[in-house]
Scaffold this active site. Structure first.
Site, PDB file in Angstrom:
ATOM      1  N   PRO A  24       0.843  -1.211   0.000  1.00  7.36           N
ATOM      2  CA  PRO A  24       0.000   0.000   0.000  1.00  7.36           C
ATOM      3  C   PRO A  24       0.875   1.257   0.000  1.00  7.36           C
ATOM      4  O   PRO A  24       1.769   1.391   0.821  1.00  7.36           O
ATOM      5  CB  PRO A  24      -0.785  -0.109   1.316  1.00  7.36           C
ATOM      6  CG  PRO A  24      -0.600  -1.506   1.786  1.00  7.36           C
ATOM      7  CD  PRO A  24       0.697  -1.989   1.220  1.00  7.36           C
ATOM      8  N   GLU A  25       0.631   2.124  -0.964  1.00 10.24           N
ATOM      9  CA  GLU A  25       1.367   3.376  -1.059  1.00 10.24           C
ATOM     10  C   GLU A  25       0.477   4.510  -0.535  1.00 10.24           C
ATOM     11  O   GLU A  25      -0.682   4.292  -0.186  1.00 10.24           O
ATOM     12  CB  GLU A  25       1.765   3.633  -2.512  1.00 10.24           C
ATOM     13  CG  GLU A  25       2.685   2.572  -3.107  1.00 10.24           C
ATOM     14  CD  GLU A  25       4.112   2.659  -2.569  1.00 10.24           C
ATOM     15  OE1 GLU A  25       4.427   3.639  -1.854  1.00 10.24           O
ATOM     16  OE2 GLU A  25       4.892   1.750  -2.848  1.00 10.24           O
TER      17      GLU A  25
END
Ligand SMILES: [Zn+2]
Length: 271
Positions: free
Chosen positions: A2-3
């Protein structure tokens, strides 16, 4: 992984619904990256006031103290009035008066930390080193350009380091460098004002678009309401080694920088 856009999408998916909720029980599963830091019972009866984000940390403000959530490599959060029974990869859950907030994290690099607030030494250490938020007013071209000028690093690891600007993870770094015509290995200090301006704008545009479209579709990502992010990042170079560049048609190249894969077009991106 997850960015920043996925974390922001996650935040937006439950921040309003959970505000005002009172915590009635806390479930801890297998150990995560860091221990919670307090006895779970210490959270009972506390009320959620707001959910903020700093870098890739979600900051859940309580009427007393704060929870910091990091999704690590494979974490996802869901918030719903009811959820299926806990599975083997669910390692944290808050039961509240408004629903269940559950962390699903198969690889367990994520973490939930209970701290006294943003000035807590643990919080200060984790948040203090973070650079500017790319989607907020504080991200200004002049300061960004100055930081590039004063760096001795190549541009790609500088962006990934998060000290100048947070949230430019590997996929996004490859894309913004392509869009601004800069090779990943270019020393940051050699980037002139015109290319720096394009890079600055690309960082804003790409991250903003990813947030608007629900984050890029990554294998382990789902927003807190259970819907997979529906923005399939239309990558120009990332993951396209050997395929024709979408602009010039020459094959996209791959090189290793540190532990990370850098995809680029040697024709469109200049040293
Ligand atoms: Zn090209």
């Amino acid at each position: 992984m997850p960015e920043l856009p996925e974390v922001e999408v996650t935040r937006r998916s439950f921040a309003e619904q959970i505000a005002g909720a009172q915590i009635s029980s806390v479930f801890l599963g297998k150990p995560l990256r860091w221990p919670l830091g307090v006895q779970p019972d210490a959270l009972l009866g506390r009320t959620v006031q707001a959910v903020r984000r700093r870098g890739k940390y979600l900051l859940i403000d309580l009427d007393q103290g704060m929870l910091m959530v990091h999704l690590g490599m494979s974490g996802s959060l869901r918030f719903a009035p009811a959820l299926p029974p806990l599975g083997p990869h669910d390692h944290f859950e808050l039961a509240t008066s408004r629903g269940l907030l559950r962390l699903h994290d198969p690889r367990r690099f994520g973490a939930v930390l209970a701290v006294t607030g943003q000035d807590d030494p643990v919080a200060a250490k984790l948040l203090g080193a973070l650079g500017t938020e790319p989607l907020e007013e504080g991200f200004q071209f002049d300061a960004f350009f100055r930081a590039l000028r004063h760096s001795s690093q190549p541009i790609k690891p500088l962006l990934l380091g998060g000290k100048v600007v947070v949230g430019v993870g590997n996929i996004y770094a490859c894309e913004v460098l392509f869009l601004s015509g800069i090779r990943p290995t270019t020393p940051a200090s050699r980037i002139g004002p015109a290319r720096a301006r394009r890079l600055y704008q690309a960082i804003r545009d790409v991250l903003q678009r990813a947030v608007e479209r629900g984050g890029s579709t990554l294998r382990d990502f789902s927003a807190a309401d259970g819907n997979a992010g529906h923005f399939q990042l239309e990558a120009n170079v990332y993951g396209r080694e050997g395929l024709p560049c979408k602009v010039c048609g020459k094959p996209v190249k791959l090189l290793r920088q540190g532990q990370r894969s850098s995809y680029f077009c040697a024709h469109c991106q200049k040293p």
